[in-house]
Scaffold this active site. Structure first.
Site, mmCIF file in Angstrom:
data_model
loop_
_atom_site.group_PDB
_atom_site.id
_atom_site.type_symbol
_atom_site.label_atom_id
_atom_site.label_comp_id
_atom_site.label_asym_id
_atom_site.label_seq_id
_atom_site.Cartn_x
_atom_site.Cartn_y
_atom_site.Cartn_z
ATOM 1 N N ASN A 194 0.845 -1.204 0.000
ATOM 2 C CA ASN A 194 0.000 0.000 0.000
ATOM 3 C C ASN A 194 0.875 1.246 0.000
ATOM 4 O OD1 ASN A 194 0.488 0.882 2.848
ATOM 5 N ND2 ASN A 194 -0.363 -1.143 3.256
ATOM 6 N N PRO A 205 -3.282 -11.534 11.067
ATOM 7 C CA PRO A 205 -3.555 -11.230 12.472
ATOM 8 C C PRO A 205 -3.597 -9.726 12.673
ATOM 9 C CG PRO A 205 -1.290 -12.010 12.196
ATOM 10 C CD PRO A 205 -1.966 -12.163 10.859
ATOM 11 N N LYS A 238 -13.525 2.522 15.618
ATOM 12 C CA LYS A 238 -12.306 1.703 15.527
ATOM 13 C C LYS A 238 -11.603 1.628 16.876
ATOM 14 C CE LYS A 238 -10.440 1.402 11.675
ATOM 15 N NZ LYS A 238 -9.839 1.662 10.386
HETATM 16 O O1 C5P Z 1 -8.385 -1.952 11.052
HETATM 17 P P1 C5P Z 1 -7.450 -0.897 10.576
HETATM 18 O O2 C5P Z 1 -6.361 -1.443 9.673
HETATM 19 O O3 C5P Z 1 -8.094 0.295 9.970
HETATM 20 O O4 C5P Z 1 -6.752 -0.379 11.903
HETATM 21 C C1 C5P Z 1 -5.706 0.511 11.908
HETATM 22 C C2 C5P Z 1 -4.877 0.388 13.167
HETATM 23 O O5 C5P Z 1 -4.680 -0.980 13.518
HETATM 24 C C3 C5P Z 1 -3.510 0.942 12.965
HETATM 25 O O6 C5P Z 1 -3.057 1.375 14.239
HETATM 26 C C4 C5P Z 1 -2.733 -0.265 12.474
HETATM 27 O O7 C5P Z 1 -1.344 -0.149 12.713
HETATM 28 C C5 C5P Z 1 -3.339 -1.366 13.301
HETATM 29 N N1 C5P Z 1 -3.384 -2.684 12.642
HETATM 30 C C6 C5P Z 1 -2.582 -3.709 13.086
HETATM 31 N N2 C5P Z 1 -2.656 -4.946 12.509
HETATM 32 C C7 C5P Z 1 -3.500 -5.188 11.498
HETATM 33 C C8 C5P Z 1 -4.331 -4.154 11.006
HETATM 34 C C9 C5P Z 1 -4.227 -2.911 11.612
HETATM 35 O O8 C5P Z 1 -1.800 -3.487 14.011
HETATM 36 N N3 C5P Z 1 -3.544 -6.388 10.951
#
Ligand code: C5P
Length: 402
Positions: A213, A310, A346
């Protein structure tokens, strides 16, 4: 940045070949907004001219304690009273020995001795041949100078002007500038251990292709730097980015979300604060090919299946240490719309006390950002600013909540 705006730095040069780096250092300090007054020993003038240093600092250089330009003829008093810090770069072995004994037979050592020790910090950037650096006399002097309140910057290691390789090099001007900037930051996280994830992840499709990304890692690297400047021990788990490691930060490079998870879990057991800025891939390819996938001319396209990765943040936030309040977790949310409500949802879903929202497309790759801090009481906007500035604000916010 103007990280040294309003600071007046007396830059002292003692004699050594690293004097050539002092010119760059002077320029870098001025660029950061400092006013710089150069003081040189006679030996330093063998290596670089006062003309160069005057041109770069925009001020006449001082070199003699008998300088009649000073109305009271006391440059050692006047110069040391005006300084926010005295930085000796390079600091030679001989100059160290002089400082140690409180000698004062020329302007630079006299000025260091005359400085009000509680008000004007003394920062030393040693520059020595590796044998000189390793010598017990030098090590003894360094330890005593530190005990007397001096702050030692460095030393670096590598190829030396004498042709030998080892410890004792003066730090590079850029490194010294970062250390001097860090020196002036309030030590809000002294004694704390901070763990940061940053950057994108890369999920392999085959040995040469993958899914990633647009995260640049800049925000996470800025946070790691700001936490380090605030006195914390910082470990940075970084996805594939080519950013330089902030000074004093321990970096662990990873590629996939699973690698990031595996690297983060043991570190989280040691941390007091976990800040998850990484843009972690939600899914990985379930059936990556061991060999490069080839077109066979039939027009058939490969089919990719996905497995969920995860959730690193959620896993750390639900650990017993986090639940017992021993580990403060901060999440990030890159949204494209409805930032406040999405970020609050979130925060609750991830189980973290503080979540930092930003608009993804407006921040990825940029040097600045605007944030929304979301906690159980609601949200607070932090207006657009440089990422390092925002990182320092966030560090102060976190320190406040500990
Ligand atoms: O669910 P989302 O990706 O939007 O959440 C963002 C937050 O969760 C960020 O702090 C990101 O670093 C963390 N995250 C994580 N592991 C994942 C997905 C997101 O630590 N697999």
């Amino acid at each position: 940045m103007n990280d040294l705006a309003g600071k007046h730095i007396v830059l002292g040069l003692s004699g050594g070949i690293a004097c050539y780096k002092a010119a760059e250092l002077c320029r870098a300090l001025v660029k950061e907004g400092a006013t710089v007054q150069v003081v040189m020993t006679e030996a330093a003038e063998q290596f670089i001219t006062p003309v160069t240093m005057q041109a770069l600092s925009g001020r006449p250089v001082y070199g003699s304690q008998w300088d009649s330009r000073e109305p009271n003829n006391m440059p050692h008093i006047n110069l040391s009273r005006q300084a926010d810090a005295i930085v000796i770069a390079p600091c030679s072995a001989d100059f160290m020995a002089k400082l140690l004994h409180g000698r004062a037979d020329e302007l630079l050592s006299l000025m260091c001795l005359a400085r009000p020790v509680d008000k004007v910090p003394l920062l030393l950037a040693p520059a020595l041949n590796r044998e000189m650096w390793a010598h017990p006399a030098t090590q003894r002097n360094m330890a005593q100078l530190a005990a007397d309140g001096a702050h030692v910057l460095g030393v670096g290691s590598g190829f030396q002007a004498c042709g030998e390789t080892g410890d004792g090099r003066m730090l590079e001007p850029e490194q010294l500038t970062q250390d001097i900037v860090a020196f002036f930051q309030p030590k809000l996280l002294a004694g704390k251990r901070v763990l940061v994830t940053a950057g994108p992840t890369f999920e392999a499709i085959d040995p040469v292709r993958g899914i990633t990304n647009l995260s640049s890692g800049k925000m996470g690297f800025a946070i790691a730097r700001a936490a380090r400047e605030a006195g914390a021990e910082v470990t940075l788990v970084a996805g594939p980015v080519s950013l330089p490691t902030p000074r004093g930060v321990v970096r662990i490079d990873v590629r996939s979300a699973q690698d990031m998870f595996d690297a983060t879990q043991p570190q989280a057991l040691l941390a007091d604060i976990f800040i998850a800025t990484a843009a972690v891939a939600d899914w990985r390819v379930a059936n990556p090919s061991a060999k490069k996938m080839k077109k066979d001319g039939s027009g058939k396209v490969p089919e990719l299946a996905f497995t969920e990765n995860p959730d690193i943040l959620a896993a750390v936030a639900s650990s017993s240490r986090a639940r017992a309040g021993e580990l403060f977790c901060v999440g990030f949310a890159a949204e494209s719309h409805d930032l406040a409500s999405n970020a609050q949802a979130k925060r609750i879903r991830k189980g973290v006390p503080l979540l930092v929202g930003n608009i993804g497309p407006a921040t990825f790759g940029a040097d600045d950002n605007a944030l929304l801090l979301v906690d159980e009481h609601g949200s607070q906007e932090v207006p657009r600013a440089a990422k390092l500035e925002l990182a320092r604000l966030l560090v102060a916010e976190i320190a406040n909540r500990l």
